[in-house]
Scaffold this motif. Structure first.
Motif, PDB file in Angstrom:
ATOM      1  N   GLN A 553       0.779  -1.105   0.073  1.00 31.20           N
ATOM      2  CA  GLN A 553       0.133  -0.041  -0.154  1.00 31.20           C
ATOM      3  C   GLN A 553       1.115   1.152   0.049  1.00 31.20           C
ATOM      4  OE1 GLN A 553      -2.740  -0.446   3.467  1.00 31.20           O
ATOM      5  NE2 GLN A 553      -3.776  -1.925   2.423  1.00 31.20           N
ATOM      6  N   LEU A 554       1.965   1.098  -0.695  1.00 29.76           N
ATOM      7  CA  LEU A 554       2.933   2.453  -1.015  1.00 29.76           C
ATOM      8  C   LEU A 554       2.402   3.443  -1.561  1.00 29.76           C
ATOM      9  CD1 LEU A 554       6.290   0.712  -0.623  1.00 29.76           C
ATOM     10  CD2 LEU A 554       5.555   2.289   0.905  1.00 29.76           C
ATOM     11  N   THR A 560      -1.975   5.849   5.196  1.00 24.64           N
ATOM     12  CA  THR A 560      -2.706   6.676   6.236  1.00 24.64           C
ATOM     13  C   THR A 560      -1.605   7.928   6.430  1.00 24.64           C
ATOM     14  OG1 THR A 560      -3.765   4.819   7.191  1.00 24.64           O
ATOM     15  CG2 THR A 560      -3.279   6.655   8.514  1.00 24.64           C
ATOM     16  N   VAL A 561      -1.914   9.018   6.327  1.00 24.98           N
ATOM     17  CA  VAL A 561      -0.840  10.117   6.438  1.00 24.98           C
ATOM     18  C   VAL A 561      -1.443  11.013   7.449  1.00 24.98           C
ATOM     19  CG1 VAL A 561       0.156  12.033   5.469  1.00 24.98           C
ATOM     20  CG2 VAL A 561      -0.563  10.195   3.682  1.00 24.98           C
ATOM     21  N   THR A 562      -0.606  11.212   8.424  1.00 25.47           N
ATOM     22  CA  THR A 562      -0.562  12.109   9.702  1.00 25.47           C
ATOM     23  C   THR A 562       0.442  12.954   9.669  1.00 25.47           C
ATOM     24  OG1 THR A 562      -2.168  10.284  10.816  1.00 25.47           O
ATOM     25  CG2 THR A 562      -1.433  12.376  12.044  1.00 25.47           C
ATOM     26  N   ASN A 563       0.254  14.309   9.600  1.00 23.84           N
ATOM     27  CA  ASN A 563       1.296  15.348   9.917  1.00 23.84           C
ATOM     28  C   ASN A 563       2.557  15.058   8.817  1.00 23.84           C
ATOM     29  OD1 ASN A 563       0.288  16.687  12.170  1.00 23.84           O
ATOM     30  ND2 ASN A 563       1.009  15.211  13.380  1.00 23.84           N
ATOM     31  N   ASN A 567       2.572   5.858   6.956  1.00 21.93           N
ATOM     32  CA  ASN A 567       2.496   4.566   7.601  1.00 21.93           C
ATOM     33  C   ASN A 567       1.954   3.448   6.459  1.00 21.93           C
ATOM     34  OD1 ASN A 567       2.442   2.130   9.183  1.00 21.93           O
ATOM     35  ND2 ASN A 567       0.236   2.635   9.973  1.00 21.93           N
ATOM     36  N   ASN A 568       2.811   2.760   6.232  1.00 23.29           N
ATOM     37  CA  ASN A 568       2.562   1.961   5.038  1.00 23.29           C
ATOM     38  C   ASN A 568       2.684   0.489   5.224  1.00 23.29           C
ATOM     39  OD1 ASN A 568       2.342   4.102   3.024  1.00 23.29           O
ATOM     40  ND2 ASN A 568       4.559   4.338   3.593  1.00 23.29           N
ATOM     41  N   THR A 569       2.011  -0.738   4.542  1.00 21.76           N
ATOM     42  CA  THR A 569       2.124  -1.933   5.065  1.00 21.76           C
ATOM     43  C   THR A 569       2.788  -2.580   3.723  1.00 21.76           C
ATOM     44  OG1 THR A 569       0.247  -2.380   6.315  1.00 21.76           O
ATOM     45  CG2 THR A 569       0.935  -4.204   5.178  1.00 21.76           C
ATOM     46  N   LEU A 570       3.887  -3.262   3.818  1.00 18.41           N
ATOM     47  CA  LEU A 570       4.658  -3.663   2.779  1.00 18.41           C
ATOM     48  C   LEU A 570       4.544  -5.356   2.792  1.00 18.41           C
ATOM     49  CD1 LEU A 570       6.821  -3.108   0.519  1.00 18.41           C
ATOM     50  CD2 LEU A 570       8.526  -3.221   2.239  1.00 18.41           C
ATOM     51  N   ALA A 581       5.380  -6.464   6.585  1.00 14.85           N
ATOM     52  CA  ALA A 581       5.757  -5.429   7.643  1.00 14.85           C
ATOM     53  C   ALA A 581       5.297  -4.194   7.442  1.00 14.85           C
ATOM     54  CB  ALA A 581       7.270  -5.391   7.677  1.00 14.85           C
ATOM     55  N   GLU A 582       5.095  -3.505   8.602  1.00 16.67           N
ATOM     56  CA  GLU A 582       4.660  -2.042   8.514  1.00 16.67           C
ATOM     57  C   GLU A 582       5.946  -1.197   8.415  1.00 16.67           C
ATOM     58  OE1 GLU A 582       1.280  -0.612  10.947  1.00 16.67           O
ATOM     59  OE2 GLU A 582       1.306  -2.748  12.033  1.00 16.67           O
TER      60      GLU A 582
END
Length: 704
Positions: A553-554, A560-563, A567-570, A581-582
């Motif tokens: 999910q790159l 999910t974007v904060t500031n 944070n991506n799940t690979l 992995a996260e």
């Protein structure tokens, strides 16, 4: 019941109180400093009032401003949580004068327990067992030292007005006494404005067991069983559990009844904690009574099913205790682990910085997280470095411990150094599992608690390399979409070369070791994959779906974007093995949260031949961001190795910087009270060296 209360605190405990108040239909007022204007507790409260600048002495410790805020907002009561004004008798008295309810004990009880020495005298008269020691009025250094000498070393110096490990020092021999007493007094003055000391015999294998008591204004009193808080660093608790392991019903009852006796001796009302030292032979001794809610109260809530903040509010309003002693029972076992911004591998030095990424374990009836911060918040130098409290429950101690270690593995923070790995090591080490615990647990088990598991990187390094390649590919796609020519070949970042393999090369660093990495993109009719070479040797083949999903999910649309932090799940296939992995990326830094552990990587950029300015690096460096408390020697004064040179303070903790060799201080760069950035040189220091084969003047005369 109250309709509005003011919470004279910040962070986790303020949020905790707000939750219960909200559930009871009570409006809340928060107070805040400059550093906390956008904090979680301010956002959660119904109203908020500004107190002043960031330092607590200019904001949260200003009782008059807090009372004015209550009057301004119409709050009928003030809850102080723990710390700050929670055990301040003058503040409690001021609340009474203004007809504002202080949610806590009466002034007389706070004053009785506010001095550890006075408390010992009261407990002695009430026949509560005491540790041998001196807590007299004569505070001369000679008298205190004589008491220590008479009872024999080791001894424990404690600030009479202290708490939270402040103003406390272990002294192992008479030679260490003077320096230990001076440091304890200095820290006591800084923390409490009072340097009256007491000295006790230091038990070498005690456990720290405390009893939660509750009293109301109608003469009722109960104990809500016990907590074991033996695992500590700097006399501050790290992990607590309830009930205490190995407790017989007879011993539990004896300690509980002694705690109630202590509370009744001072006319107590509200929530309080009576702390005991429990020796290996089953004997126990009164240490102190904390006239407030404890940080570790959630473990008691987990095993009793009671909301202690609700109890506080009801008792303060004048109601009777919700339950009597026979109605209380222990159900299962609970642990609390304190998540701190600190470097456990560097003497637990507090850390500061931005919480670039923060992901807590999933909360349910077994797992609870109490926190006052969010992703994107800053851990500042002004306050305690605790980020959160992780509380877990299980039917047995073993099940609770399994849930604790699993939850710690799922607790993910980037941007700030934390003690999470240390807590995981602690919760999974055999001595802790076998209940071989006392207050010296950390020192006795350093090899198991501070070990750094060697990470083979057989899966993780290829995944980190793939993440960099995919991130660059994603960045190139975004650039192309915003350009005039989306199909321009100059947008490609896939290492394309005419008649050459599509290869990208870079350097990744892990655990201070650099790895030369080459990633070659391959493509078949049905599959796109990458060949990873490390240090010139073929390492892994990572397969990625050719259809565009990339098993990851790159893509920014799914991130999910904060500031501005992603944070991506690979997910990828490594030599046929599927793994996930996260991934958290922050500039050149990358954190890979894999089932086998947490892996930190840094991308090393090529050197451009620039040389850093190293001027001043011959001085001693500040170990953390903080305030310079005192320069202890004079400029030009010769010092020996180990001599204390500078005292710094950060997050309510004092740190002594010592000479690493014999030498002379030639200049101090900061004055007392100055703020210092971590890593900054504190002073200029010249080493003392002797020329080989040097001859003294006397020897020269003799030779003549």
């Amino acid at each position: 019941m109250f309709t509005k209360i003011l919470i004279a605190n910040r962070g986790e405990i303020a949020c905790r109180i707000i939750k219960t108040a909200r559930a009871m239909g009570i409006s809340t007022v928060a107070v805040y400093s400059d550093a906390d204007k956008d904090s979680l507790h301010v956002n959660m409260a119904d109203e908020a009032v500004y107190l002043g600048p960031s330092p607590s002495r200019e904001s949260y410790l200003l009782g008059d401003k807090v009372v004015d805020a209550a009057k301004q907002t119409g709050a009928q009561a003030i809850h102080t949580g723990y710390g700050f004004l929670s055990e301040n008798a003058d503040f409690c008295r001021r609340c009474e004068q203004e007809n504002i309810c202080f949610i806590g004990p009466p002034v007389s009880a706070i004053e009785a327990m506010g001095s550890k020495s006075a408390a010992k005298t009261i407990m002695e008269k009430a026949n509560v067992p005491l540790v041998p020691g001196y807590h007299g009025d004569d505070q001369s250094d000679a008298i205190i030292k004589k008491a220590a000498d008479d009872m024999g070393y080791p001894v424990l110096l404690k600030a009479a007005a202290g708490g939270g490990g402040k103003g406390m020092r272990q002294v192992w021999s008479a030679d260490e006494f003077a320096e230990g007493l001076a440091a304890a007094k200095r820290e006591a003055r800084s923390s409490f404005g009072d340097d009256i000391m007491l000295v006790e015999k230091y038990l070498t294998q005690p456990r720290h067991v405390e009893i939660q008591v509750f009293c109301d204004s109608h003469g009722n009193a109960v104990y809500l069983f016990e907590r074991d808080c033996s695992v500590q660093r700097r006399h501050q608790k790290i992990i607590e559990e309830a009930p205490a392991f190995g407790m017989s019903e007879s011993l539990r009852q004896q300690m509980g009844e002694a705690a109630i006796k202590a509370a009744k001796a001072i006319g107590y009302c509200g929530a309080g904690t009576v702390e005991f030292l429990l020796d290996v032979d089953g004997s126990f001794y009164f240490m102190e009574m904390n006239t407030r809610l404890q940080v570790e109260h959630p473990v008691t809530e987990m095993i009793t099913g009671e909301d202690l903040v609700e109890w506080q509010l009801r008792v303060a309003f004048g109601e009777s205790l919700p339950k009597q002693q026979y109605e209380l029972a222990i159900h299962g076992h609970a642990f609390e682990a304190r998540i701190y911004a600190e470097d456990a591998n560097n003497d637990f030095l507090p850390a500061t910085g931005l919480l670039e990424f923060m992901q807590t374990p999933e909360q349910n009836k077994f797992v609870r997280v109490d926190t006052g911060v969010r992703q994107g918040d800053e851990v500042s130098v002004y306050y305690d470095p605790m980020i959160a409290k992780l509380i877990v429950w299980g039917e047995t101690r073993q099940k609770a411990l399994q849930r604790l270690s699993k939850a710690l593995a799922a607790f993910r923070i980037s941007g700030v150094t934390t003690n999470i790995e240390f807590l995981y090591n602690l919760s999974t080490c055999e001595p802790f599992i076998r209940e071989e615990i006392d207050t010296g647990f950390i020192d006795k088990n350093q090899d198991q608690l501070f070990h750094s598991t060697e990470q083979a990187l057989s899966k993780e390094l290829p995944m980190a390399a793939l993440a960099l390649v995919l991130t660059e590919k994603n960045d190139a796609k975004i650039v192309a979409e915003h350009s005039q020519d989306r199909n321009s070949p100059w947008h490609q970042r896939n290492g394309w070369r005419l008649n050459e393999p599509h290869t990208q090369s870079f350097v990744l660093s892990h655990d201070n070791r650099e790895y030369q990495i080459s990633v070659e993109q391959k493509r078949t009719a049905h599959l796109c994959y990458y060949l990873i070479s490390i240090q010139g040797e073929a390492f892994s083949r990572l397969a990625v779906d050719c259809q565009g999903s990339l098993h990851t999910q790159l893509d920014s649309a799914h991130s999910t974007v904060t500031n501005a932090k992603s944070n991506n799940t690979l997910t990828c296939y490594i030599d046929g093995y599927r793994t996930t992995a996260e991934l958290v990326q922050n500039g050149l830094e990358m954190s890979l949260y894999h089932p086998s552990g947490v892996f930190q990587f840094s991308r090393v950029l090529p050197s451009l031949g620039e040389v850093d300015d190293v001027a001043g690096n011959d001085g001693l460096l500040a170990p953390m961001n903080g305030t310079l408390v005192s320069n202890l020697v004079a400029v030009g004064e010769p010092v020996t190795k180990g001599k204390a040179l500078v005292i710094m303070e950060a997050m309510k903790m004092e740190h002594t910087i010592r000479a690493s060799a014999d030498g002379v201080v030639t200049e101090f760069y900061y004055a007392e009270g100055d703020m210092v950035d971590g890593g900054s040189p504190l002073l200029a220091f010249d080493l003392v060296t002797e020329a080989p084969n040097s001859v003294t003047k006397a020897e020269q005369e003799t030779n003549k």
